[in-house]
Design an enzyme around this catalytic site. Structure first.
Site, PDB file in Angstrom:
ATOM      1  CG  HIS A  19     -13.772   3.865  45.802  1.00 23.91           C
ATOM      2  ND1 HIS A  19     -13.265   4.801  46.763  1.00 23.91           N
ATOM      3  CD2 HIS A  19     -13.071   4.027  44.475  1.00 23.91           C
ATOM      4  CE1 HIS A  19     -12.262   5.506  45.838  1.00 23.91           C
ATOM      5  NE2 HIS A  19     -12.340   4.946  44.834  1.00 23.91           N
ATOM      6  CE  LYS A  43      -1.320   8.442  43.294  1.00 25.09           C
ATOM      7  NZ  LYS A  43      -2.479   7.879  42.645  1.00 25.09           N
ATOM      8  NE  ARG A  92     -14.888   8.836  38.652  1.00 24.22           N
ATOM      9  CZ  ARG A  92     -13.851   9.449  39.283  1.00 24.22           C
ATOM     10  NH1 ARG A  92     -14.014   9.805  40.399  1.00 24.22           N
ATOM     11  NH2 ARG A  92     -12.507   9.379  38.642  1.00 24.22           N
ATOM     12  CB  SER A 130     -10.033   9.825  46.698  1.00 25.37           C
ATOM     13  OG  SER A 130     -10.557   8.614  46.647  1.00 25.37           O
TER      14      SER A 130
HETATM   15  O1  PNS Z   1      -7.637   4.837  41.885  1.00 29.70           O
HETATM   16  P1  PNS Z   1      -6.563   4.947  40.744  1.00 29.70           P
HETATM   17  O2  PNS Z   1      -5.525   5.675  41.488  1.00 29.70           O
HETATM   18  O3  PNS Z   1      -7.231   5.569  39.646  1.00 29.70           O
HETATM   19  O4  PNS Z   1      -6.169   3.417  40.404  1.00 29.70           O
HETATM   20  C1  PNS Z   1      -5.017   3.330  39.444  1.00 29.70           C
HETATM   21  C2  PNS Z   1      -4.516   1.848  39.577  1.00 29.70           C
HETATM   22  C3  PNS Z   1      -3.948   1.536  41.193  1.00 29.70           C
HETATM   23  C4  PNS Z   1      -5.373   0.839  39.334  1.00 29.70           C
HETATM   24  C5  PNS Z   1      -3.158   1.858  38.603  1.00 29.70           C
HETATM   25  O5  PNS Z   1      -2.521   3.150  38.836  1.00 29.70           O
HETATM   26  C6  PNS Z   1      -2.575   0.683  38.752  1.00 29.70           C
HETATM   27  O6  PNS Z   1      -2.827  -0.236  38.386  1.00 29.70           O
HETATM   28  N1  PNS Z   1      -1.132   0.593  39.182  1.00 29.70           N
HETATM   29  C7  PNS Z   1      -0.246  -0.147  39.511  1.00 29.70           C
HETATM   30  C8  PNS Z   1       1.050  -0.129  38.534  1.00 29.70           C
HETATM   31  C9  PNS Z   1       0.657  -0.792  37.084  1.00 29.70           C
HETATM   32  O7  PNS Z   1       0.239  -2.195  36.745  1.00 29.70           O
HETATM   33  N2  PNS Z   1       0.769   0.170  35.934  1.00 29.70           N
HETATM   34  C10 PNS Z   1       0.410  -0.441  34.597  1.00 29.70           C
HETATM   35  C11 PNS Z   1      -0.908  -0.372  34.265  1.00 29.70           C
HETATM   36  S1  PNS Z   1      -1.830   1.072  34.439  1.00 29.70           S
END
Ligand code: PNS
Length: 164
Positions: A19, A43, A92, A130
């Site tokens: 990150h 979550k 990745r 993570s």
């Molecule tokens: O590190 P991650 O868990 O892959 O990140 C995922 C993240 C936080 C970018 C994604 O879950 C997110 O944007 N969540 C907020 C809710 C949202 O906007 N959902 C619709 C688009 S996926």
């Protein structure tokens, strides 16, 4: 005027060197970057949003153009709130691509004015996640080459809270 504020969103549970690599390279391209730490009450995470914010702030403190905030709800609403037009994500592997492409399409359909920009992770971090870092750490493996000192300290503190 070009808006060069970008959001780097994620769960960051915890933030690791992959990150850091993405956000520090993105800082060379954008004027201001806001790391958006997802706070999703549904979550289960090892670290609270505040703990994640603290460990990230400590890790990125030498790069003044990077800020750290938490957000709840839709990512596109967070972009509107902070006035950003770009989402930064790291790639990745091929398997990341499928999920990331879907997210980029969904986010653009929710807010057509935004763009998602991908940074390809350096090879040395391409296997990091993570989830694996937590697994290795709690099985007493060494993770110091995968995370910053503040994150390592936060992991040790959590281990003591949970296991002693
Ligand atoms: O590190 P991650 O868990 O892959 O990140 C995922 C993240 C936080 C970018 C994604 O879950 C997110 O944007 N969540 C907020 C809710 C949202 O906007 N959902 C619709 C688009 S996926």
């Amino acid at each position: 005027m070009v808006n060069k504020i970008a959001v780097y969103p994620g769960s960051f549970d915890p933030f690791h060197n992959g990150h850091f690599d993405i956000v520090s390279r993105a800082a060379k391209v954008f004027d201001r970057i806001i790391i958006g730490v997802l706070h999703n009450a549904n979550k289960k995470t090892l670290f609270t949003p505040q703990e994640r914010i603290e460990m990230i702030k400590e890790t990125v403190k030498k790069i003044p153009k990077i800020e750290v905030k938490s957000f709840e709800g839709l990512l596109v609403d967070f972009l509107k709130e902070v006035g950003a037009l770009t989402i930064i994500r790291g790639l990745r592997t091929y398997s990341d691509f499928e999920y990331e492409l879907q997210m980029a399409h969904i986010n653009r359909s929710l807010l057509p004015t935004i763009e998602t920009v991908f940074f390809v992770t350096k090879e040395e971090f391409s296997f990091l996640s993570s989830r694996l870092i937590k697994e290795i750490f709690f099985l007493k493996g060494e993770v110091d080459k995968f995370v910053s000192d503040p994150v390592l300290e936060a992991l040790k503190k959590k281990y003591n809270e949970k296991c002693i």
